[in-house]
Design an enzyme around this catalytic site. Structure first.
Site, mmCIF file in Angstrom:
data_model
loop_
_atom_site.group_PDB
_atom_site.id
_atom_site.type_symbol
_atom_site.label_atom_id
_atom_site.label_comp_id
_atom_site.label_asym_id
_atom_site.label_seq_id
_atom_site.Cartn_x
_atom_site.Cartn_y
_atom_site.Cartn_z
ATOM 1 N N CYS A 139 4.280 5.449 8.485
ATOM 2 C CA CYS A 139 5.023 4.214 8.188
ATOM 3 C C CYS A 139 5.594 3.614 9.464
ATOM 4 O O CYS A 139 6.603 4.088 9.983
ATOM 5 C CB CYS A 139 6.147 4.497 7.198
ATOM 6 S SG CYS A 139 7.110 3.029 6.767
ATOM 7 N N CYS A 142 9.095 2.117 9.042
ATOM 8 C CA CYS A 142 10.135 3.146 9.006
ATOM 9 C C CYS A 142 10.434 3.701 10.401
ATOM 10 O O CYS A 142 11.600 3.892 10.775
ATOM 11 C CB CYS A 142 9.712 4.308 8.111
ATOM 12 S SG CYS A 142 9.114 3.842 6.480
ATOM 13 N N ASP A 143 9.389 3.984 11.165
ATOM 14 C CA ASP A 143 9.547 4.781 12.387
ATOM 15 C C ASP A 143 9.201 4.068 13.682
ATOM 16 O O ASP A 143 9.431 4.616 14.767
ATOM 17 C CB ASP A 143 8.667 6.043 12.282
ATOM 18 C CG ASP A 143 9.059 6.920 11.099
ATOM 19 O OD1 ASP A 143 10.249 6.933 10.749
ATOM 20 O OD2 ASP A 143 8.174 7.568 10.526
#
Length: 315
Positions: A139, A142-143
């Site tokens: 992701c 997300c990261d």
């Protein structure tokens, strides 16, 4: 003699942000929910280290700790959390639905909230799993923030991979796309976006053989599947974007789904095609797939279920 079925007003199948949020709202509405966690209590966040994009945690929080907080809040209001799998369902008997635990216990319920999530597809490399959350991610949204100013690689040739690469190109000096064919599977507009982005380098006919590094990602060894030429790319982030699989197989016989298995819901509600069954989180969301959006649909599912129970005179 068979064990008598338990009956509940509301059963939640699956944990994670969607399931636990649904539980908080359902419990506060006097629906006395029972939540079955499934085989991965807490869902994908249990294998996520730093969560920095969920509102209310200005310093960030570890994924497992966040899910522990969600669980405690759900239990505080009276949710019965059970660490069991649901392995079979029967939604074909009108107003009361049946489910069975892995131990064979039959449960009946007036409402079912599905929050079984989706699982990222992986390449199957030992090094990929060993370095998960140490530079390997599924992701970018997300990261990606953690890899600002560093070179990264994205695996995949579909819309998701193109979206991830485009997102990362705004944070990273170079994004290497590893595409195993000589063309993208992505939509035309996403292909054009990638090809027009100067700092995205597309490696055609290329497959990852090994993610390099001991404690964190230091590179990736790749091979051209046409020429068999091998080379090493020095990267710090390795993003696998080959799709997700919703965990919805046990509902196949009863619920309408799209071609990839995501549960279809009615308009902006969480209602499925079966009365009294509601779907939330990544089991029905193939677009956003974030903890905060999953929690939002968990709230919606509980509110939809509450209104349904009121209409039926159950509460």
């Amino acid at each position: 003699m068979a064990e008598a079925a338990e009956h509940h007003k509301c059963v939640i199948i699956g944990s994670g942000p969607a399931g636990y949020t649904a539980a908080v709202y359902a419990a506060r509405a006097n629906m006395s929910p029972v939540l079955f966690t499934g085989k991965e209590p807490g869902g994908q966040l249990m294998i996520t280290t730093d969560v920095e994009n969920y509102p209310g945690y200005p310093e960030g929080i570890m994924g497992p700790q966040m899910m522990e907080d969600f669980r405690k809040q759900a239990e505080r209001f009276g949710t019965d959390v059970r660490y069991e799998m649901i392995t079979k369902v029967d939604f074909g008997n009108g107003a009361v639905h049946k489910i069975w635990t892995e131990g064979g216990q039959e449960i009946t319920a007036n409402t079912i909230i599905i929050s079984t999530g989706a699982s990222a597809k992986w390449l199957g490399l030992e090094s990929e799993q060993r370095l998960a959350n140490k530079g390997v991610s599924a992701c970018a949204v997300c990261d990606g923030f953690f890899f600002r100013g560093q070179e990264v690689a994205v695996v995949g040739g579909g819309d998701t991979a193109c979206e991830e690469a485009t997102y990362l190109s705004k944070l990273c000096p170079t994004v290497h796309m590893l595409v195993r064919r000589d063309e993208f599977r992505a939509s035309r507009i996403m292909q054009e976006r990638v090809l027009k982005t100067d700092n995205i380098i597309v490696h055609w006919n290329t497959e990852a053989q090994e993610v390099l590094g001991e404690e964190e990602v230091e590179g990736v060894r790749v091979v051209n599947n046409q020429t068999q030429e091998e080379k090493t790319l020095e990267i710090k982030g390795f993003f696998v974007a080959i799709g997700h699989k919703p965990n919805t197989d046990i509902f196949n016989d009863f619920l309408k789904m799209d071609e990839t298995g995501y549960i279809l819901t009615d308009g902006r509600t969480t209602k499925t095609n079966v009365e009294g069954v509601f779907a939330s989180g990544d089991a029905q969301d193939h677009v956003y797939r974030q903890a905060v959006t999953a929690a939002g649909t968990g709230c919606m599912a509980a509110l939809d279920a509450e209104r349904y129970l009121v209409e039926k005179g159950v509460i």
